[in-house]
Design an enzyme around this catalytic site. Sequence first.
Site, short mmCIF file in Angstrom:
data_model
loop_
_atom_site.label_atom_id
_atom_site.label_comp_id
_atom_site.label_asym_id
_atom_site.label_seq_id
_atom_site.Cartn_x
_atom_site.Cartn_y
_atom_site.Cartn_z
N TYR A 68 0.83 -1.22 0.00
CA TYR A 68 0.00 0.00 0.00
C TYR A 68 0.86 1.26 0.00
O TYR A 68 0.49 2.27 -0.58
CB TYR A 68 -0.99 -0.01 1.16
CG TYR A 68 -2.27 -0.74 0.79
CD1 TYR A 68 -2.45 -2.08 1.12
CD2 TYR A 68 -3.26 -0.11 0.06
CE1 TYR A 68 -3.61 -2.76 0.74
CE2 TYR A 68 -4.42 -0.77 -0.32
CZ TYR A 68 -4.58 -2.11 0.02
OH TYR A 68 -5.71 -2.77 -0.38
N ASP A 109 -6.99 7.11 -5.07
CA ASP A 109 -5.76 7.80 -5.49
C ASP A 109 -5.79 9.31 -5.31
O ASP A 109 -4.77 9.98 -5.50
CB ASP A 109 -5.43 7.45 -6.96
CG ASP A 109 -6.58 7.80 -7.93
OD1 ASP A 109 -6.79 7.03 -8.88
OD2 ASP A 109 -7.27 8.81 -7.70
N HIS A 124 -14.27 4.10 -1.15
CA HIS A 124 -13.34 3.08 -0.67
C HIS A 124 -12.17 3.69 0.07
O HIS A 124 -11.13 3.04 0.24
CB HIS A 124 -12.83 2.22 -1.84
CG HIS A 124 -13.93 1.41 -2.45
ND1 HIS A 124 -13.82 0.81 -3.68
CD2 HIS A 124 -15.18 1.10 -2.02
CE1 HIS A 124 -14.95 0.15 -3.97
NE2 HIS A 124 -15.78 0.33 -2.97
N CYS A 132 -3.83 4.81 12.92
CA CYS A 132 -3.26 3.98 13.98
C CYS A 132 -4.22 2.84 14.30
O CYS A 132 -5.41 3.07 14.52
CB CYS A 132 -3.05 4.86 15.21
SG CYS A 132 -2.63 3.94 16.69
N GLY A 194 -15.38 4.29 -16.16
CA GLY A 194 -14.13 3.62 -15.83
C GLY A 194 -14.23 2.60 -14.72
O GLY A 194 -13.29 2.40 -13.95
P1 OAD Z 1 -11.53 -2.55 -12.42
O1 OAD Z 1 -10.10 -2.80 -12.70
O2 OAD Z 1 -12.43 -3.68 -11.95
O3 OAD Z 1 -12.23 -1.97 -13.75
C1 OAD Z 1 -11.61 -0.92 -14.45
C2 OAD Z 1 -12.51 -0.60 -15.63
O4 OAD Z 1 -11.96 0.54 -16.29
C3 OAD Z 1 -12.58 -1.73 -16.64
O5 OAD Z 1 -13.96 -1.97 -16.95
C4 OAD Z 1 -11.84 -1.17 -17.86
O6 OAD Z 1 -12.44 -1.59 -19.08
C5 OAD Z 1 -12.04 0.31 -17.67
N1 OAD Z 1 -11.00 1.14 -18.28
C6 OAD Z 1 -9.71 0.84 -18.52
N2 OAD Z 1 -9.08 1.92 -19.08
C7 OAD Z 1 -10.02 2.91 -19.16
C8 OAD Z 1 -10.02 4.25 -19.62
N3 OAD Z 1 -8.91 4.81 -20.14
N4 OAD Z 1 -11.17 4.98 -19.54
C9 OAD Z 1 -12.30 4.43 -19.04
N5 OAD Z 1 -12.38 3.16 -18.57
C10 OAD Z 1 -11.24 2.42 -18.65
O7 OAD Z 1 -11.61 -1.34 -11.40
P2 OAD Z 1 -12.87 -0.85 -10.58
O8 OAD Z 1 -14.14 -1.04 -11.35
O9 OAD Z 1 -12.58 0.51 -10.08
O10 OAD Z 1 -12.20 -2.00 -4.35
O11 OAD Z 1 -12.87 -1.85 -9.32
C11 OAD Z 1 -13.84 -1.61 -8.31
C12 OAD Z 1 -13.23 -1.99 -6.99
O12 OAD Z 1 -12.73 -3.33 -7.05
C13 OAD Z 1 -12.03 -1.17 -6.57
O13 OAD Z 1 -12.39 0.06 -5.99
C14 OAD Z 1 -11.41 -2.07 -5.54
C15 OAD Z 1 -11.60 -3.43 -6.16
O14 OAD Z 1 -12.00 -4.37 -5.20
C16 OAD Z 1 -11.53 -2.17 -3.16
O15 OAD Z 1 -10.32 -2.30 -3.13
C17 OAD Z 1 -12.42 -2.19 -1.97
#
Ligand code: OAD
Length: 252
Positions: A68, A109, A124, A132, A194
């Site tokens: 992390y 981020d 999230h 702590c 995204g």
């Molecule tokens: P993912 O990695 O699951 O999905 C990312 C999405 O962004 C995919 O559908 C890609 O097709 C899309 N993508 C990639 N490049 C892109 C771009 N330039 N513009 C637009 N879209 C694009 O990530 P998340 O959906 O954010 O939670 O995942 C959700 C959660 O799963 C995260 O917050 C995390 C994880 O568990 C925790 O850690 C609690």
Amino acid sequence: MKTPYSAIADTLDHASGVVVVTGAGVSAESAIPTFRDTMTGLWAKFDPQTLATPEAFAADPETVTRWYDHRRLGCLAAEPNAGHTALAEIERRVTARGGSFTLLTQNVDGLHRRAGSVHVVELHGSVARWRCTATGREFEPGPDAFKTFPPPSPFEEGAVLRPCVVWFGEALPDVALDAAERALETCDLFLSIGTSSVVWPAAGFMHAASARGAPTVEINPEPTGISDDVTWSVRAKSGEALPAIVHLMACH
Ligand code: OAD
């Protein structure tokens, strides 16, 4: 096929309650790896169950906090991209004419705020903030890497620090869930940008908005489980689609 940018821009110009949910894809063009994209996805290199859970932290706090902190420094070094900037501009234009705008992000981020977005709800949490494990007190570490792992807590002798992010199996912050619920109650335009829409509750927000009769938009270069259900499905990168939509919005 002509992309529906002008229809989306026009709806943005008249909406009174805009709700946006974003995921890792919005930060992909800032060179922050997504979670599930093959090849570049963070998890292609790491097994999530060994890192993003309270059990993993209890079993191996050194590895989890080292990972992390690596992500924290990567996020600090990253810059907001055109998609982040466009979302901040859309918020400005919607709120300038008295509309409400809520950005629900799954990203930890901090790039939306750095791009100028104001009404941001970090569903999230944030990798920039650590707390702590004994007192729960939070703070933002400086720009340098921690020296030892797990990092010692500055608040209690013998305690350690963990990132203020939501791990699998942990509840989302109540304040974030309440804000999302309130925003969805008055939503008359919803955009999913995204995100793979697989992680709840964010994955359910589009259906909640749609059930209220709000038009819905998805911006993603790949199809997802909600692509067939949205009003406008835009197969594009957020860094390309969002500036194009802003360009077609009415200027204020
Ligand atoms: P993912 O990695 O699951 O999905 C990312 C999405 O962004 C995919 O559908 C890609 O097709 C899309 N993508 C990639 N490049 C892109 C771009 N330039 N513009 C637009 N879209 C694009 O990530 P998340 O959906 O954010 O939670 O995942 C959700 C959660 O799963 C995260 O917050 C995390 C994880 O568990 C925790 O850690 C609690």
